[in-house]
Design a protein around this motif. Structure first.
Motif, PDB file in Angstrom:
ATOM      1  N   VAL A 124      51.268 -36.628  41.420  1.00  0.00           N
ATOM      2  CA  VAL A 124      51.128 -36.332  39.998  1.00  0.00           C
ATOM      3  C   VAL A 124      52.241 -35.373  39.601  1.00  0.00           C
ATOM      4  O   VAL A 124      52.404 -34.315  40.203  1.00  0.00           O
TER       5      VAL A 124
ATOM      6  N   THR B  18      51.760 -39.934  36.328  1.00  0.00           N
ATOM      7  CA  THR B  18      51.686 -40.582  37.640  1.00  0.00           C
ATOM      8  C   THR B  18      52.562 -41.826  37.650  1.00  0.00           C
ATOM      9  O   THR B  18      53.168 -42.170  36.632  1.00  0.00           O
TER      10      THR B  18
ATOM     11  N   ARG C  91      48.781 -39.690  32.510  1.00  0.00           N
ATOM     12  CA  ARG C  91      47.402 -39.545  32.984  1.00  0.00           C
ATOM     13  C   ARG C  91      46.631 -38.559  32.121  1.00  0.00           C
ATOM     14  O   ARG C  91      45.441 -38.754  31.862  1.00  0.00           O
TER      15      ARG C  91
ATOM     16  N   LEU D  29      57.462 -35.649  38.673  1.00  0.00           N
ATOM     17  CA  LEU D  29      56.979 -36.745  39.519  1.00  0.00           C
ATOM     18  C   LEU D  29      58.127 -37.317  40.341  1.00  0.00           C
ATOM     19  O   LEU D  29      57.976 -37.552  41.549  1.00  0.00           O
TER      20      LEU D  29
END
Length: 146
Positions: A37, A52, A57, A88
């Motif tokens: 994440v 993500t 998310r 990420l």
């Protein structure tokens, strides 16, 4: 009979174990990356984002952010989303570096396409040399059988 370079000395069991190990590492990589994440928060702590491999998310907007104009809030959201996406990417690079090692990390070619092309050209040259060696040896064998 002339040897086929390193091919004549291949340890097949070691090679197959290496392939199995690579498959296991790739499976682990898939699981590790799926759980990553990327997170970011703007400097005023008004917008928080979690990103993500499947996309956005979570997007949390502090009530104080409602005092901003719509364009200011939109810019904060876009910038924070970009930061979370970059976080990420950094995490994915780290995991891939752990799995493949930094030297063989495929993600390093994303940032440096010239290095990728250099690797491709090197592989092509090796393939050509090997092909020429094999064809030369087959030609020598053919002449010997005539």
């Amino acid at each position: 009979m002339r040897e086929f370079g390193e091919f004549a000395n291949i340890d097949v069991d070691r090679f197959l174990n290496g392939v199995e190990s690579q498959i296991a590492r790739t499976g682990r990589l898939r699981e590790d990356v799926a759980g990553l994440v990327g997170r970011a928060q703007d400097e005023d702590e008004l917008v928080s984002v979690e990103y993500t491999t499947e996309g956005l998310r979570a997007l949390d907007i502090h009530p104080k952010a409602m005092r901003l104009s719509s364009s200011e809030l939109a810019e904060k959201i876009k910038a924070t989303l970009q930061d979370a996406s970059q976080d990420l990417q950094t995490r994915v690079n780290a995991v891939m570096g752990e799995v493949f090692g930094e030297e063989m990390n495929p993600m390093r070619f994303v940032a440096d396409p010239e290095a990728a092309m250099s690797q491709v050209k090197s592989a092509e040259a090796t393939y050509k040399r090997t092909f020429e060696d094999v064809m030369g040896e087959l030609d020598r064998i053919r002449r010997g059988l005539e």
